[in-house]
Structures are given as C-alpha cells and as structure tokens.
Design an enzyme around this catalytic site. Sequence first.
Site, mmCIF file in Angstrom:
data_model
loop_
_atom_site.group_PDB
_atom_site.id
_atom_site.type_symbol
_atom_site.label_atom_id
_atom_site.label_comp_id
_atom_site.label_asym_id
_atom_site.label_seq_id
_atom_site.Cartn_x
_atom_site.Cartn_y
_atom_site.Cartn_z
ATOM 1 N N SER A 96 0.892 -1.257 -0.026
ATOM 2 C CA SER A 96 -0.080 0.063 0.165
ATOM 3 C C SER A 96 0.890 1.527 -0.181
ATOM 4 O O SER A 96 0.501 2.160 -0.537
ATOM 5 C CB SER A 96 -1.297 -0.008 1.219
ATOM 6 O OG SER A 96 -0.154 -0.227 2.543
ATOM 7 N N ASP A 282 -0.500 7.654 9.897
ATOM 8 C CA ASP A 282 -1.013 6.693 10.688
ATOM 9 C C ASP A 282 0.020 6.014 11.775
ATOM 10 O O ASP A 282 -0.471 4.836 12.232
ATOM 11 C CB ASP A 282 -2.142 5.920 10.088
ATOM 12 C CG ASP A 282 -1.414 4.980 9.086
ATOM 13 O OD1 ASP A 282 -0.128 5.132 8.790
ATOM 14 O OD2 ASP A 282 -1.907 4.265 8.385
ATOM 15 N N HIS A 285 1.928 4.461 7.345
ATOM 16 C CA HIS A 285 2.168 5.139 6.144
ATOM 17 C C HIS A 285 2.525 6.458 6.108
ATOM 18 O O HIS A 285 2.299 7.256 6.900
ATOM 19 C CB HIS A 285 0.561 4.997 5.327
ATOM 20 C CG HIS A 285 0.110 3.743 5.223
ATOM 21 N ND1 HIS A 285 -0.557 3.124 6.208
ATOM 22 C CD2 HIS A 285 -0.028 2.761 4.329
ATOM 23 C CE1 HIS A 285 -0.993 1.799 5.985
ATOM 24 N NE2 HIS A 285 -0.463 1.659 4.455
#
Length: 351
Positions: A96, A282, A285
């Site tokens: 991601s 967070d 990320h």
Amino acid sequence: TTAQLTNHNEQQHNHNSTTTTEIDLQSPISNFQPSLTEPSTVLRPPLRSVLLHLLGPPHPPTLAIPQSTIHHPQPASRTTMTSAPRRPKIILFGDSITQVSFSASDCGWGACLADRYQRRADILNRGFSGYNSGWFLKFAATNEGKTDLFEHEGVRLVTIFFGANDASDPSLNERQHVSLETYQSNIKDIVSLTRSNFGQAVNIILISTPPVCHDGRLRFQKERYKENATGKLERTLELSGKYAEGAKEVANELGLPFLDLWTKMQFTSSGERENWRDFLSDGLHFSASGNKFMGESLIEMIDQLLPDLSVKPCPESGGINSSSVCQSIQRKGPWHDEIDHTQPNKVFQGL
C-alpha cells in the site's frame, strides 16, 4: 394482311409507351393498386420496368473464389509501425505504501519520481494494498499478474518495496505475517523474476520497511475501530527494524542498491531526528512530509549510484520541465525554445 398487322403493332407500341409514362413516380406503390374506375382489361405498366426504376439493375452474380487466392493484408507489427524508440519505463513494486505513492493530497513519492522524469520515462505504479511479499508472488504467477507486472518494454529501473505487512506480529496479525526467512527468500524471488523478465542488466533498488510510530498506530486504531480497538500493537518499531535488516542482507548478497529507509528516516549523522514521527500519517504510511522525504531520498540514491539515470535540473532555472539533462534517457520532443516559429517543421525532421 401485312399492313393490318403492322398497324396493329404500332398501335400496341404507342399504347404501351403511353401507359409507361403514366406511372406515378412519387407514389410507385399506387401504380399497382387496382383501379375502381378502370376496366380490368386495361394494361398496367410492365413489372420489370418498374422494378428496374425502383431498384436499379441487378447485381452481377457472386463468384466463388478459392480462399487460397485471396490476399489478406496483415496489420503492421510493432517494429514496422514506428522505428522511433519508445519512452522508457520505471516500475514500482510494493504494497500500500507504493499503491498510494501517486496520491495528490499527500504529495506521493511516486509522483515525485514521475515529476523528475517528465518527458523522459513513464512511472508504472504496481503497488498492492495489504499485500505481503508472498501474496505478490502468488499474483505474479497468474496470467493476469504476468501481464500486469512484466509485459512491458524498455524498463530501466524497478523498485522493490515490501515488508510493512510481512513484519506484522504473528500472534496479532497472523493473516499478513511472513517469517523473516521466508520474507528474504521472497525478495530474492521477486528480484529473480524482475531480471528474467526485464533482462539481467535492469537496475533494481531494494527499499527497506519504514519505521513504525507506536503512538501513531494506537491513535489510528482508536479512530478506525473506536470501541473495538484492542490497544495492542500489531506492528512495532522493533519488528520493522528486523525486517529492514533482513532486506539489507539480501541487497548485500545480490549486490543491489539499498535504501535503508528505516534508519534514514529516524537518524542523521548527528543523531535521532526529533520530527521523524511526523513522516508517518498513521504510524505506518507516509504523510505529505514523509512522501517528500522518501521521494527526495530515492532521487538522491539514483543520482549517486545510478548516474546514467540521473536527471540534472536546468542549471539556470533549476527546473525539470525545460533544459534538464539525463545521460541515458533523452527527452521526447524538442524543447520549445528550439522551435523556430518561422520554420517549425525544421526541428521535427528526422524524429
């Protein structure tokens, strides 16, 4: 008798000619409707002459031609359609953190790279949110995966950036966890696939897992899961550090450039960065500042270790969009100030 027969034929011919001229061409169907006032013995226009008028002459009969005698022109191949080299490519493999690297709102690091190579190379984002290194290999073995990941021409550089999910705590996130030994083996397999598909000379940069901010992860957990938040860390700074070290070992073994993001984000030559936690939105990320740091670090590594791929900004303006220089990747199209508006065709000849 002969005179009478001739006179009869002439009268019949005149009658037919008169009848033909009486056809209503505006409403041709009405010419074939029975008349209520005419006697049934009145001659109607010849059917063939009307059909010829409406439909035109009949088509010639179709000839059966053997298929072997028919020439079917083939579409031009890739090599015959154009002789000009295609724009080179840089491919980003990862999870991601790579998938969102084109984020406009967070100044994605992949977008930073695309900005650097504008008009020179296409940046292909092949990040898969939630994937660990093993799931990426599973996808790469499918027909869809082979096409999506490897059917590309002119690949000059590939970044391999896994570990954030592999390094999950096995007791709290068994689903995404991959053991360190398997992770290292998977990275080697991804490198092998990259070389076998893009050539042994393709440039590869291996990137370590980023650090983890515990406070950021717990805060994210509460915001995301509210009363269902466990308060337990499924990812930790210690675990991510071990996998970063494991990636470094693989890079050294294979002789690959290695971006040690775990260390570089946290420390400088003078000690720990006070604001390194701000690099993470967070706790895992990248934030906008983290993406900027990552993009600049990657470009810096390319400049230092892969100088033939390095793009040097314009010495006068400092910009990339005009008069930048790259040793091995030429820009596409002449710069605008090279175009003579009185002879615009001149500069484009031979391209």
